[in-house]
Design a protein around this motif. Structure first.
Motif, PDB file in Angstrom:
ATOM      1  N   VAL A  42      -6.948  -2.789  -1.350  1.00  0.00           N
ATOM      2  CA  VAL A  42      -7.171  -3.038  -2.773  1.00  0.00           C
ATOM      3  C   VAL A  42      -6.853  -1.782  -3.570  1.00  0.00           C
ATOM      4  O   VAL A  42      -6.947  -0.666  -3.052  1.00  0.00           O
ATOM      5  N   PRO A  43      -6.491  -1.942  -4.852  1.00  0.00           N
ATOM      6  CA  PRO A  43      -6.111  -0.794  -5.692  1.00  0.00           C
ATOM      7  C   PRO A  43      -7.348  -0.106  -6.277  1.00  0.00           C
ATOM      8  O   PRO A  43      -7.732  -0.343  -7.424  1.00  0.00           O
ATOM      9  N   VAL A  60      -5.416   3.504  -2.380  1.00  0.00           N
ATOM     10  CA  VAL A  60      -5.784   2.159  -1.931  1.00  0.00           C
ATOM     11  C   VAL A  60      -6.885   2.323  -0.898  1.00  0.00           C
ATOM     12  O   VAL A  60      -7.037   3.390  -0.281  1.00  0.00           O
ATOM     13  N   CYS A  61      -7.659   1.268  -0.701  1.00  0.00           N
ATOM     14  CA  CYS A  61      -8.732   1.312   0.295  1.00  0.00           C
ATOM     15  C   CYS A  61      -8.966  -0.090   0.838  1.00  0.00           C
ATOM     16  O   CYS A  61      -8.531  -1.088   0.244  1.00  0.00           O
ATOM     17  N   LEU A 100      -6.808  -9.693  -3.428  1.00  0.00           N
ATOM     18  CA  LEU A 100      -6.442  -8.862  -2.286  1.00  0.00           C
ATOM     19  C   LEU A 100      -7.620  -8.680  -1.340  1.00  0.00           C
ATOM     20  O   LEU A 100      -7.466  -8.725  -0.114  1.00  0.00           O
ATOM     21  N   ALA A 101      -8.813  -8.485  -1.910  1.00  0.00           N
ATOM     22  CA  ALA A 101      -9.999  -8.324  -1.066  1.00  0.00           C
ATOM     23  C   ALA A 101     -10.279  -9.585  -0.264  1.00  0.00           C
ATOM     24  O   ALA A 101     -10.595  -9.524   0.933  1.00  0.00           O
ATOM     25  N   SER A 102     -10.157 -10.737  -0.907  1.00  0.00           N
ATOM     26  CA  SER A 102     -10.434 -12.008  -0.233  1.00  0.00           C
ATOM     27  C   SER A 102      -9.327 -12.410   0.727  1.00  0.00           C
ATOM     28  O   SER A 102      -9.498 -13.341   1.511  1.00  0.00           O
ATOM     29  N   ALA A 124       0.826  -1.204   0.000  1.00  0.00           N
ATOM     30  CA  ALA A 124       0.000   0.000   0.000  1.00  0.00           C
ATOM     31  C   ALA A 124       0.864   1.259   0.000  1.00  0.00           C
ATOM     32  O   ALA A 124       0.564   2.233  -0.707  1.00  0.00           O
ATOM     33  N   GLY A 125       1.938   1.227   0.774  1.00  0.00           N
ATOM     34  CA  GLY A 125       2.825   2.387   0.835  1.00  0.00           C
ATOM     35  C   GLY A 125       3.460   2.710  -0.494  1.00  0.00           C
ATOM     36  O   GLY A 125       3.570   3.884  -0.877  1.00  0.00           O
TER      37      GLY A 125
END
Length: 504
Positions: free
Chosen positions: A358-359, A284-285, A351-353, A274-275
């Motif tokens: 996520v992007p 990102v969120c 990524l969500a799972s 994320a960084g």
């Protein structure tokens, strides 16, 4: 002692993703270009690489499980230095065990006991570091995972435990020799050799009653090798149970630190990824995840993070709003961003799972237990199979394994044959999958296929299109729109042809 930072009721084992990857893993890693994503998350640390990869390849299918990780990740983002310190402390505990030599050729109980005592003596210092870290920062955490971990450390590694551990280590060091009891057996041999150690106040590894100093004794002459061997055998028989208990104690403490390091590694990888994306200028969120049967893909500002990481430049994002439909069809101009969008969906899904960032600016997405990819491949160089045969074989393998609620990403499937045949095969496959409860995002240039799906509304779908500007350039931002009977391949031909003419 349980860590439970990844699951509320189970340990996380990163090696699972390396030794037992799911059937869809190989194609997904290749087609979604996950290698660069993992390298960025790991920043050269193979343990982080393995933890993140395992999390991606073992998707969660429960909103509650994802939310549990989100809470820990929010704590980690708020206190990154503390999380890194937990990782470093766990690493020092594991290094302590590795620093004490262990011979695989000698399993004598006395040697096993001596090594275990040396390791435990080092681990006492590491436990004190962990307790100090928790004492200073533990109250700052708000997640269930980290608050539970803090409570475990304070309860199970308290002052009484450390005092008992130090006292037990002192007794087991046998500085004043070893006192044991035994029974005489037939022929004058001994049996039931038991070490007699003082009872430790409070909890104790050993509960044998203390034995007073023996009244009678004998001395083995310096050159009596047989006597020393017999005495050594007696000591080993007496210490076998103690050695096993001490070795088990080492394993117990080490397994706690190994699990702590493995689980914290995932969150460090999430923070690093994320960084880096935010450093390049992309958002990102933490997504809003929904149960697998909800058929939702609703995204604002979705982009392919691997493209961003590869180029080091911001990417053009796209929006997609598909609620309550199992099929998203993407058509339009060649080289207009269709495949990039497909990768962005796949990476965001994994990524969500996994419970990671996520992007996207905002994402609502149904969870998926498996993410299959069906990309066009190069033709079989052995000439054993044509491209269409190879595509059909791979799709058949997917059909054998895919389950309701899973996601299939199809990129120009069945394009190796003519328009009519490819469209008919694609139509049957897409209808069968969606009717079985499978979500599909399909990129295709087969107009007959896209047109039939659109006009029949079977299945109901959302249609996106890669636009072409008046000058022939591409915006790379997908828009909602019906399929067109052209992909504007002439633009690419003219561009290449004119370029070749100028070069010549």
């Amino acid at each position: 002692m349980k860590v439970h930072l990844m699951h509320a009721d189970a340990d996380f084992v990163p090696s699972t993703g390396d030794r037992h990857p799911p059937a869809w893993a190989s194609d997904a890693e290749q087609d979604l270009e996950l290698g660069l994503l993992l390298e960025t998350a790991a920043a050269g640390d193979p343990l982080v690489w393995s933890a993140v990869r395992t999390a991606l390849l073992t998707p969660l299918t429960s909103r509650a499980a994802v939310r549990y990780r989100h809470e820990v990740l929010e704590d980690a983002r708020a206190h990154p230095d503390v999380v890194r310190a937990l990782y470093d402390v766990a690493g020092r505990a594991i290094d302590a065990d590795k620093s004490i030599f262990s011979s695989v050729f000698s399993r004598r109980p006395e040697l096993v006991l001596d090594r275990s005592l040396r390791v435990l003596a080092l681990l006492v210092g590491v436990v004190e570091e962990l307790r100090a870290l928790v004492a200073e920062h533990g109250d700052a955490f708000g997640s269930r995972g980290l608050r539970g971990f803090v409570a475990t450390v304070r309860r199970d590694l308290d002052d009484a435990y450390l005092a008992e551990l130090r006292e037990t280590l002192d007794h087991l060091a046998r500085k004043d020799g070893l006192v044991m009891s035994a029974r005489l057996a037939t022929g004058g041999s001994t049996t039931e050799q038991v070490p007699r150690l003082p009872r430790v106040a409070g909890r104790s590894l050993f509960s044998h009653i203390a034995l007073r100093k023996p009244t009678y004794s004998f001395t083995i002459p310096d050159r009596d090798e047989a006597g020393f061997e017999a005495l050594g055998a007696l000591r080993d028989r007496a210490l076998v149970g103690v050695a096993s208990a001490a070795a088990a104690a080492v394993d117990h403490v080490l397994s706690f630190f190994v699990t702590l390091r493995d689980e914290v590694a995932f969150y460090l990888g999430c923070l690093a990824l994320a960084g880096r994306l935010e450093e390049i200028g992309m958002p990102v969120c933490l997504p809003e995840t929904l149960e697998p049967w909800t058929d939702t893909l609703d995204a604002d500002g979705l982009y392919d993070p691997c493209l961003v990481l590869r180029t080091g430049e911001p990417a053009v994002p796209s929006d997609v709003h598909a609620q309550g439909v199992r099929l998203v069809v993407v058509t339009g101009a060649n080289h207009g961003g269709k495949s990039t969008f497909l990768r962005s969906v796949g990476v965001a899904q994994l990524l969500a799972s996994a419970g990671a960032h996520v992007p996207a600016r905002e994402l609502h997405i149904s969870l998926a237990g498996q993410v299959f990819t069906h990309w066009a491949r190069e033709e079989d160089t052995t000439l054993e199979h044509g491209k269409l045969d190879e595509e059909l074989a791979r799709m058949s393998g997917i059909a054998d394994r895919i389950e309701p609620g899973d996601l299939l990403l199809s990129n120009e499937s069945f394009s190796s044959t003519n328009e009519a045949e490819g469209s008919e095969i694609g139509l049957q496959v897409l209808r069968a999958l969606t009717r079985a409860g499978i979500r599909v995002v399909a990129v295709t240039h087969l107009y007959d296929l896209a047109h039939e799906l659109r006009t029949s509304e079977d299945p109901r779908a959302v249609y996106l299109r890669a636009p072409r500007r008046e000058d022939g350039s591409r915006s790379y931002r997908l828009e909602r729109g019906d399929p067109l009977p052209t992909s504007f391949a002439r633009d690419l031909y003219d561009k290449e042809f004119r370029s070749a003419t100028r070069t010549g």
